[in-house]
Design a protein around this motif. Structure first.
Motif, PDB file in Angstrom:
ATOM      1  N   UNK A 153      19.206  24.435  57.575  1.00 55.94           N
ATOM      2  CA  UNK A 153      19.719  23.943  58.857  1.00 55.94           C
ATOM      3  C   UNK A 153      20.759  24.856  59.498  1.00 55.94           C
ATOM      4  N   UNK A 154      20.974  26.045  58.959  1.00 54.29           N
ATOM      5  CA  UNK A 154      21.944  26.964  59.541  1.00 54.29           C
ATOM      6  C   UNK A 154      21.363  27.736  60.715  1.00 54.29           C
ATOM      7  N   UNK A 155      22.231  28.377  61.467  1.00 53.12           N
ATOM      8  CA  UNK A 155      21.810  29.183  62.604  1.00 53.12           C
ATOM      9  C   UNK A 155      22.505  30.534  62.562  1.00 53.12           C
ATOM     10  N   UNK A 156      21.753  31.584  62.878  1.00 49.93           N
ATOM     11  CA  UNK A 156      22.328  32.928  62.876  1.00 49.93           C
ATOM     12  C   UNK A 156      22.591  33.413  61.465  1.00 49.93           C
ATOM     13  N   UNK A 157      23.591  34.274  61.325  1.00 48.20           N
ATOM     14  CA  UNK A 157      23.934  34.833  60.019  1.00 48.20           C
ATOM     15  C   UNK A 157      24.892  33.941  59.235  1.00 48.20           C
ATOM     16  N   UNK A 158      25.728  33.178  59.915  1.00 45.27           N
ATOM     17  CA  UNK A 158      26.622  32.257  59.231  1.00 45.27           C
ATOM     18  C   UNK A 158      27.627  32.920  58.321  1.00 45.27           C
ATOM     19  N   UNK A 159      28.102  34.115  58.665  1.00 41.65           N
ATOM     20  CA  UNK A 159      29.050  34.822  57.807  1.00 41.65           C
ATOM     21  C   UNK A 159      30.307  33.970  57.600  1.00 41.65           C
ATOM     22  N   UNK A 160      30.809  33.952  56.369  1.00 42.60           N
ATOM     23  CA  UNK A 160      31.945  33.078  56.041  1.00 42.60           C
ATOM     24  C   UNK A 160      33.203  33.829  55.637  1.00 42.60           C
ATOM     25  N   UNK A 161      33.178  35.156  55.624  1.00 42.85           N
ATOM     26  CA  UNK A 161      34.348  35.914  55.206  1.00 42.85           C
ATOM     27  C   UNK A 161      35.075  36.440  56.441  1.00 42.85           C
ATOM     28  N   UNK A 162      36.363  36.127  56.527  1.00 41.81           N
ATOM     29  CA  UNK A 162      37.184  36.490  57.682  1.00 41.81           C
ATOM     30  C   UNK A 162      38.024  37.736  57.390  1.00 41.81           C
ATOM     31  N   UNK A 163      37.417  38.711  56.736  1.00 43.23           N
ATOM     32  CA  UNK A 163      38.066  39.991  56.431  1.00 43.23           C
ATOM     33  C   UNK A 163      36.968  40.962  56.008  1.00 43.23           C
ATOM     34  N   UNK A 164      37.353  42.227  55.768  1.00 43.90           N
ATOM     35  CA  UNK A 164      36.367  43.198  55.296  1.00 43.90           C
ATOM     36  C   UNK A 164      35.862  42.825  53.905  1.00 43.90           C
ATOM     37  N   UNK A 165      34.547  42.921  53.652  1.00 41.41           N
ATOM     38  CA  UNK A 165      33.467  43.151  54.620  1.00 41.41           C
ATOM     39  C   UNK A 165      33.110  41.847  55.335  1.00 41.41           C
ATOM     40  N   UNK A 166      33.166  41.831  56.639  1.00 37.04           N
ATOM     41  CA  UNK A 166      32.956  40.606  57.410  1.00 37.04           C
ATOM     42  C   UNK A 166      31.526  40.078  57.303  1.00 37.04           C
ATOM     43  N   UNK A 167      30.560  40.962  57.122  1.00 36.30           N
ATOM     44  CA  UNK A 167      29.145  40.588  57.238  1.00 36.30           C
ATOM     45  C   UNK A 167      28.577  40.041  55.931  1.00 36.30           C
ATOM     46  N   UNK A 168      29.226  39.042  55.348  1.00 35.57           N
ATOM     47  CA  UNK A 168      28.705  38.408  54.134  1.00 35.57           C
ATOM     48  C   UNK A 168      28.889  36.896  54.234  1.00 35.57           C
ATOM     49  N   UNK A 169      28.063  36.175  53.510  1.00 38.27           N
ATOM     50  CA  UNK A 169      28.186  34.717  53.403  1.00 38.27           C
ATOM     51  C   UNK A 169      28.312  34.374  51.930  1.00 38.27           C
ATOM     52  N   UNK A 170      29.532  34.064  51.501  1.00 42.29           N
ATOM     53  CA  UNK A 170      29.779  33.796  50.090  1.00 42.29           C
ATOM     54  C   UNK A 170      30.142  32.340  49.823  1.00 42.29           C
ATOM     55  N   UNK A 171      30.274  31.539  50.872  1.00 41.30           N
ATOM     56  CA  UNK A 171      30.566  30.104  50.738  1.00 41.30           C
ATOM     57  C   UNK A 171      29.270  29.339  50.990  1.00 41.30           C
ATOM     58  N   UNK A 172      28.901  28.462  50.052  1.00 40.60           N
ATOM     59  CA  UNK A 172      27.572  27.852  50.075  1.00 40.60           C
ATOM     60  C   UNK A 172      27.644  26.346  49.879  1.00 40.60           C
ATOM     61  N   UNK A 173      26.554  25.675  50.305  1.00 41.15           N
ATOM     62  CA  UNK A 173      26.318  24.279  49.971  1.00 41.15           C
ATOM     63  C   UNK A 173      24.855  24.134  49.533  1.00 41.15           C
ATOM     64  N   UNK A 174      24.648  23.546  48.364  1.00 39.75           N
ATOM     65  CA  UNK A 174      23.320  23.260  47.837  1.00 39.75           C
ATOM     66  C   UNK A 174      23.152  21.743  47.720  1.00 39.75           C
ATOM     67  N   UNK A 175      21.900  21.287  47.734  1.00 41.83           N
ATOM     68  CA  UNK A 175      21.667  19.851  47.628  1.00 41.83           C
ATOM     69  C   UNK A 175      20.350  19.595  46.916  1.00 41.83           C
ATOM     70  N   UNK A 176      20.255  18.417  46.309  1.00 39.73           N
ATOM     71  CA  UNK A 176      19.043  18.031  45.578  1.00 39.73           C
ATOM     72  C   UNK A 176      17.999  17.486  46.539  1.00 39.73           C
ATOM     73  N   UNK A 177      16.814  17.236  46.014  1.00 42.90           N
ATOM     74  CA  UNK A 177      15.690  16.784  46.841  1.00 42.90           C
ATOM     75  C   UNK A 177      15.875  15.365  47.364  1.00 42.90           C
ATOM     76  N   UNK A 178      16.957  14.686  46.979  1.00 39.78           N
ATOM     77  CA  UNK A 178      17.201  13.320  47.451  1.00 39.78           C
ATOM     78  C   UNK A 178      17.695  13.285  48.891  1.00 39.78           C
ATOM     79  N   UNK A 179      18.095  14.457  49.419  1.00 38.05           N
ATOM     80  CA  UNK A 179      18.731  14.514  50.732  1.00 38.05           C
ATOM     81  C   UNK A 179      17.859  15.215  51.766  1.00 38.05           C
ATOM     82  N   UNK A 180      18.114  14.884  53.041  1.00 37.02           N
ATOM     83  CA  UNK A 180      17.778  15.742  54.166  1.00 37.02           C
ATOM     84  C   UNK A 180      19.088  16.326  54.677  1.00 37.02           C
ATOM     85  N   UNK A 181      19.099  17.581  55.061  1.00 35.64           N
ATOM     86  CA  UNK A 181      20.270  18.160  55.708  1.00 35.64           C
ATOM     87  C   UNK A 181      19.948  18.277  57.192  1.00 35.64           C
ATOM     88  N   UNK A 182      20.810  17.729  58.049  1.00 35.27           N
ATOM     89  CA  UNK A 182      20.545  17.718  59.489  1.00 35.27           C
ATOM     90  C   UNK A 182      21.278  18.829  60.225  1.00 35.27           C
TER      91      UNK A 182
END
Length: 384
Positions: free
Chosen positions: A319-348
């Motif tokens: 359900x994300x959009x774009x690159x979703x980079x989560x680091x506010x410093x060098x190197x800026x172009x990375x996403x290291x913060x995540x959310x995972x979920x089991x098959x019991x859910x829908x993510x909206x």
């Protein structure tokens, strides 16, 4: 009848021999291509290796971590090598390279989000979950507090904050001393009752003990859900120092920082392998719907991400959009913060709150709906 059986067997034998001869011809052609274009073929071999590791992470080892992390570079190099081989009339090798590139597309979904595809509105209540490495909530934190409202909030590098805590009736924290009398650690806040909890801070010699995980079973309506807040091994990679040294021409400092970065990354891959195995004990086979979020300190092409991705779905991928980079410093172009979920859910929805800038990370907010709570048939929902 007997003659028909014999004819069928001879036909099968002929097909088998033809297939074997074709395979031998391909192997011979591949060997000749390797001799003629060793660099291009080596690039395609490395592309296959990185792709295989990302699809199914091997037994944790720091070498595998480096290989998986290099997948974006391997994809670009593989595209160049495939086009080069086709131009050199190496049709077999060039086509194989393009096929392997096509097989990396599902993995590339980890890097870029296309949003959620719902064919109907979901009227069931949604659970909002926030994950944020707040970098101890410095003096400028108050300006961004208004954006940190969620049903469940998971913080890493958290320090006590009364303005935030009064919003949540139930909480779970594991804090350690840091920089004198200051307390820093993990926090999990919930507007719903926490019925069971477990937390652990991992020991670390000669460094702040801020990495660990919190596991909470939370009463959510008539159900119980399990939420895990993780902060995997922090490496303290000094990319900023290396970047400045390179800009100013201090080559000795630049290469020294690169060597230090390699050492920290190597240690981080090994440590996070151990830690994610421990976290998996609390989520694998859980009878409750599971959400895992936090600071993973590695890219979506890392070992910990790959291991969890084999059992759970990633909120940004769905359900994300774009690159979703989560680091506010060098190197800026990375996403290291995540959310995972089991098959019991829908993510909206899953958003990186890039407007909250007082930390060296951006918060990640996702909204989940339990499938069993939907009034509509699950078949009415179309998700990628």
């Amino acid at each position: 009848m007997k003659r028909q059986i014999q004819t069928a067997l001879f036909e099968l034998l002929g097909i088998g021999l033809l297939a074997m001869q074709t395979a031998l011809d391909w192997v011979q052609e591949a060997g000749l291509c390797w001799r003629r274009h060793p660099r291009a073929c080596s690039v395609l071999g490395y592309l296959f290796l990185t792709m295989a590791f990302c699809y199914h992470p091997p037994v944790g080892h720091w070498v595998g971590g480096f290989v998986m992390m290099s997948l974006p570079i391997a994809i670009l190099a593989g595209l160049v090598a495939s086009l080069y081989l086709l131009r050199q009339r190496e049709l077999l090798a060039g086509t194989v390279g393009l096929v392997w590139l096509a097989l990396t597309l599902p993995i590339g979904k980890r890097l870029f989000g296309y949003g959620n595809e719902l064919t109907t509105n979901v009227s069931a209540p949604a659970l909002s979950v926030l994950s944020f490495n707040g970098e101890c909530f410095g003096p400028t934190a108050a300006a961004g507090m208004g954006d940190l409202r969620a049903d469940i909030a998971c913080f890493q590098e958290y320090s006590p904050n009364a303005q935030l805590e009064h919003q949540y009736p139930d909480r779970l924290t594991r804090l350690t001393r840091f920089a004198g009398n200051r307390e820093v650690g993990l926090a999990l806040f919930s507007r719903c009752p926490i019925v069971r909890q477990y937390g652990r801070i991992w020991k670390r010699a000669n460094a702040p003990e801020i990495n660990g995980f919190l596991c909470a079973d939370i009463a959510y309506g008539r159900d119980t859900v399990r939420v895990v807040n993780v902060h995997l091994w922090s490496m303290g990679v000094r990319v900023e120092q290396a970047y400045r040294a390179g800009q100013t021409g201090r080559l000795s400092t630049f290469f020294s920082e690169l060597g230090d970065t390699f050492h920290r990354l190597k240690e981080g891959f090994d440590r996070r392998d151990e830690q994610i195995r421990e976290v998996e004990q609390y989520v694998s086979g859980s009878r409750y719907p599971v959400i895992i979020c936090g600071d993973f300190n590695e890219t979506p092409f890392g070992y910990a991400y790959g291991k969890l991705r084999m059992r759970f779905r990633n909120a940004f991928e769905e359900a994300g959009e774009g690159f979703g980079f989560t680091l506010n410093r060098h190197p800026y172009c990375v996403r290291i913060d995540q959310q995972f979920f089991s098959a019991d859910w829908y993510v909206t929805s899953c958003r990186t709150l890039s407007g909250v800038t007082f930390s060296d990370h951006f918060p990640v907010m996702a909204r989940y709906v339990l499938k069993k709570s939907l009034a509509q048939s699950p078949g009415m929902l179309a998700q990628r």
